[in-house]
Structure formats: C-alpha cells, structure tokens
Design a protein around this motif. Structure first.
Motif, short mmCIF file in Angstrom:
data_model
loop_
_atom_site.label_atom_id
_atom_site.label_comp_id
_atom_site.label_asym_id
_atom_site.label_seq_id
_atom_site.Cartn_x
_atom_site.Cartn_y
_atom_site.Cartn_z
N ALA A 58 31.32 35.51 42.54
CA ALA A 58 31.38 35.48 41.19
C ALA A 58 33.09 35.72 41.04
CB ALA A 58 31.09 36.45 40.71
N THR A 59 33.67 34.38 41.02
CA THR A 59 35.41 35.46 41.28
C THR A 59 36.17 35.31 40.54
OG1 THR A 59 34.81 32.69 42.86
CG2 THR A 59 36.81 33.47 42.35
N ALA A 60 35.82 34.93 38.88
CA ALA A 60 36.93 35.32 37.88
C ALA A 60 35.89 37.16 37.42
CB ALA A 60 35.71 35.00 36.68
N VAL A 61 34.60 37.84 38.20
CA VAL A 61 35.18 38.86 37.84
C VAL A 61 35.23 40.11 38.83
CG1 VAL A 61 32.61 40.87 38.19
CG2 VAL A 61 32.15 38.46 36.92
N ALA A 62 35.57 39.35 39.97
CA ALA A 62 36.10 39.66 41.21
C ALA A 62 37.52 40.01 40.74
CB ALA A 62 35.70 38.77 42.88
N LEU A 63 38.08 38.85 40.98
CA LEU A 63 39.42 38.85 40.27
C LEU A 63 39.79 40.31 39.14
CD1 LEU A 63 40.46 35.28 40.15
CD2 LEU A 63 41.41 36.68 41.90
N SER A 64 39.11 40.15 38.28
CA SER A 64 39.30 41.00 37.43
C SER A 64 39.37 43.01 37.55
CB SER A 64 38.07 40.87 35.57
OG SER A 64 38.32 42.24 34.92
N HIS A 65 38.46 43.44 38.64
CA HIS A 65 38.80 44.07 39.99
C HIS A 65 39.66 44.69 40.34
CE1 HIS A 65 36.66 47.31 41.86
NE2 HIS A 65 37.04 46.42 43.47
N ILE A 66 40.75 43.19 40.82
CA ILE A 66 41.82 43.41 41.30
C ILE A 66 42.80 43.44 40.05
CG2 ILE A 66 43.37 41.88 43.14
CD1 ILE A 66 40.79 42.63 44.01
N GLY A 67 42.77 42.66 39.08
CA GLY A 67 43.75 42.79 37.66
C GLY A 67 43.60 44.43 37.42
N HIS A 68 42.72 44.34 37.43
CA HIS A 68 42.28 46.40 36.98
C HIS A 68 43.36 47.17 37.91
CE1 HIS A 68 40.66 45.64 33.50
NE2 HIS A 68 39.42 44.65 33.56
N GLY A 69 43.60 46.53 38.98
CA GLY A 69 43.85 47.83 40.28
C GLY A 69 45.03 47.38 40.57
N THR A 70 45.85 46.27 40.11
CA THR A 70 47.58 46.17 40.22
C THR A 70 48.51 45.59 39.20
OG1 THR A 70 46.53 43.62 40.52
CG2 THR A 70 46.81 45.03 42.72
N LYS A 71 49.39 45.63 39.22
CA LYS A 71 50.78 45.70 37.98
C LYS A 71 51.13 44.03 38.02
CE LYS A 71 50.86 50.59 37.85
NZ LYS A 71 51.66 51.08 38.00
N THR A 72 51.13 43.40 39.12
CA THR A 72 52.26 42.54 39.02
C THR A 72 52.52 41.46 40.12
OG1 THR A 72 53.33 43.31 41.16
CG2 THR A 72 54.48 44.11 38.55
N ILE A 73 51.29 41.35 41.17
CA ILE A 73 50.78 40.25 41.77
C ILE A 73 50.71 39.77 41.34
CG2 ILE A 73 48.63 41.90 42.36
CD1 ILE A 73 49.94 40.42 45.54
N ARG A 74 50.41 38.12 41.48
CA ARG A 74 50.23 36.98 40.40
C ARG A 74 48.43 37.12 41.48
NH1 ARG A 74 52.34 34.44 36.93
NH2 ARG A 74 50.46 32.10 37.49
N ILE A 75 47.40 36.52 40.72
CA ILE A 75 46.03 36.50 40.68
C ILE A 75 45.21 35.27 40.44
CG2 ILE A 75 45.30 39.50 40.84
CD1 ILE A 75 44.37 38.74 37.69
N GLY A 76 44.40 34.68 41.23
CA GLY A 76 44.11 33.58 41.15
C GLY A 76 42.69 33.26 41.91
N ALA A 77 42.19 31.88 41.92
CA ALA A 77 41.19 31.37 42.44
C ALA A 77 41.54 31.13 43.10
CB ALA A 77 40.56 30.75 41.32
N GLY A 78 41.18 30.38 44.70
CA GLY A 78 41.82 29.52 45.83
C GLY A 78 40.00 29.17 46.72
#
Length: 333
Positions: A58-78
């Motif tokens: 569930a890539t978008a859900v997992a990325l939300s987890h990463i986004g909420h715990g970081t501040k500047t790094i780009r996040i995305g699907a690969g």
C-alpha cells in the motif's frame, strides 16, 4: 561528475525473519530520517503484492508514514505499477500526499504488474489489456494531476497538483515512452541491468522536451552494501542475495539473516544468476564502493543513483548508507 550527482534511496521496506510489518515500516521511517540528515535527495518506496517479505504494497499509505516523520526529503513511489490501478485513484492518492507534504512528492510509474496473474486478478484489473494501455493511462493520470477540463471529471485531491512523474523500466519500452513524453527515466539496473546501455541511448537520443523537463534526466538503480571491510560488506549483502535466489526459485519469504560465504556456497548456475542480477552493485569497504560508483556513473552518465541495499541489521543498514553518502560527497567535491 562534479556538483551534479545525486543519491536517493529505494526502500522496499523489507520484513526481516522473526519480525513483522510494523517493525519493517518503522525501520523504513528510521532510515528515511537518517537519509534526510545525510542529504539524500529522495526516499522512494515500491509497490509489490502478495510478498510477505515486503511491507510497501500500500505504497501511498506507507509514504504517508514516511512523510509525517520527515521534514525535507522528497518522498515518492519507485514505483506505482499503473496497470494495477485506475489513474484517477492514483491521482487522488498522490494528490492527498502532495496536500499533506507540499512540494515533496514524486510519482514513479511502472508498466509491470509487480505480481503474478492470481494477484492481478485479486486486484480486479483487466489481464487482457493491450500494449498501448500503459501510455494511455500515463497520459490520463497526467491530465488528472493537471486538472484538465477535457476529462469531464476532477480528481480531488490531485487536480492542479502537477506532481512530477517519472517513467520506470528495465526494457526499451519505458525508455521510448519517457523520451516521447519528455519525462525523467529511472532504469531498474539494481536487479535487471541487461538492457541498461541500449535503453539509456534510446532515451537520450529520442527525448522530446516537455513542460516538466527540458532535457533528459536519468536515474539508475544501484545496490550499495558498504562496511568497514570488504568481507563484512559481502556478509551483509548475503541477505539480499538469498532473497534474490529465493524469488527466482519461486520461494520468496521474509528477509533472511546474513550467511558467511553464501555466494561461494551456491552451485555455479545460481552464482552466475546472481552475477547477472547484481551487475549494478558496489559491495565493500569505502574505497571499493567509491570505485564501483565511479565506474557505474562513468558507464551510464546517470544524473542520479537510486540506492538500494536491504540489510538485515538496522544499524548496519544505516551505516552502509552513511558510507554511501560519504562516497557521494567525495565524488561531487
């Protein structure tokens, strides 16, 4: 190479043996925070289904987890395997991510389903699609993200977000499509390097500038397993080697612990298979990793390396990415 080469991370959120999905996702977040502190460009996760050793389905859900715990790094699907999804749904999912983490979201798109036929059926997608459906889906997704009125319907969230798209591939098809659409091209050379050189030649030769991109931009998948010694790095890499062999022999599972002398213990045919898969890799102490990266970048002219390196022990995993970042800094100094 000076002042241009970027390093990013591709993380499948591997689930180690004896562990679970929650632990894997928390380890991914810890790695993303570590990468952010080290100046990595982006942190991508990939869609795989029906595999107990990968927690990022569930890539978008997992990325939300990463986004909420970081501040500047780009996040995305690969990447997102677009044949598995309606483009409008992906526009909404990634539009939501862009609303939550403005200016930080990427969307890489792949043509392979990332699963077997039974899994594809469970995803309720059409298994009899023609070869032109993926390009049409990419264009439809672009239109949703742009808020194109000709669609007659809007993706909310999503419309007007203009999230940057990337075409992923391991064959000539993706190179041709990325060139025709004027999009960045990410080649899966970390596990399927056979057509790398020809694909990059086609992409650069046929590239047509677009609103998103004025000139070709190449990202290449690359494995790095770095440690204080060559022997330790080879030991750490054996977990991913075991996972590759298990996948290719139809027996995928959770990520196994490392094994001393694993590569040498394999029969010649399996050793040859691993050698083919891992051509795009640098395994060793810092100097060996530096030489491996330099050689690969000289070969490909990559603008960016997407670093993969599934390591069983989290501290060793983070140290490997620390060494990789130190190598990057030496190359761009």
């Amino acid at each position: 190479m000076a002042n241009k080469l970027k390093f990013s991370i591709l993380d499948l959120s591997p689930v180690p043996q004896g562990s679970d999905v929650q632990t894997a996702l928390d380890r991914s977040l810890a790695l993303a925070r570590h990468a952010e502190a080290l100046g990595y460009e982006r942190f991508w996760m990939a869609e795989h289904h029906g595999m107990e050793g990968i927690a990022s389905a569930a890539t978008a859900v997992a990325l939300s987890h990463i986004g909420h715990g970081t501040k500047t790094i780009r996040i995305g699907a690969g990447g997102i395997m677009l044949p598995n999804h309606a483009p409008m749904v992906i526009a909404e999912q990634f539009g939501t991510l862009e609303a939550l983490f403005p200016g930080r979201v990427d969307l890489g798109l792949g043509r392979a389903p990332g699963s077997d036929q039974r899994t594809a059926q469970a995803l309720r997608r059409n298994l009899n699609s023609d070869a032109n459906e993926f390009p049409r889906d990419v264009l439809e997704l672009q239109a949703f993200l742009a808020g194109d009125d000709r669609l007659g319907i809007q993706a909310t969230p999503g419309q007007g977000s203009h999230i940057p798209l990337y075409i992923l591939g391991s064959s000539l098809f993706g190179a041709q499509l990325a060139a025709a659409l004027g999009l960045p091209y990410a080649f899966a050379s970390h596990f399927a390097p056979q057509m790398l050189d020809e694909a990059l030649t086609i992409y650069r030769r046929d590239f047509k500038p677009s609103e998103q991109l004025a000139k070709p931009y190449v990202l290449c998948g690359f494995n790095i397993f770095a440690a204080d010694s060559d022997a330790e790095a080879e030991y750490l890499a054996s977990s991913m080697m075991q996972s590759f062999v298990a996948l290719r022999t139809g027996n995928p599972g959770k990520m196994p612990p490392p094994v001393e002398g694993y590569r040498e213990s394999l029969p010649p045919q399996a050793q040859s298979m691993l050698g083919q898969i891992m051509q795009g890799s640098a395994i060793g102490a810092p100097e060996a990793v530096k030489q491996g990266v330099e050689s690969f970048v000289k070969r490909t002219g990559a603008d960016e390396l997407i670093i993969s390196g599934s390591i069983f022990d989290q501290a060793a995993r983070e140290k490997s990415y620390t060494i990789a970042a130190e190598v990057r800094d030496l190359l761009v100094a």
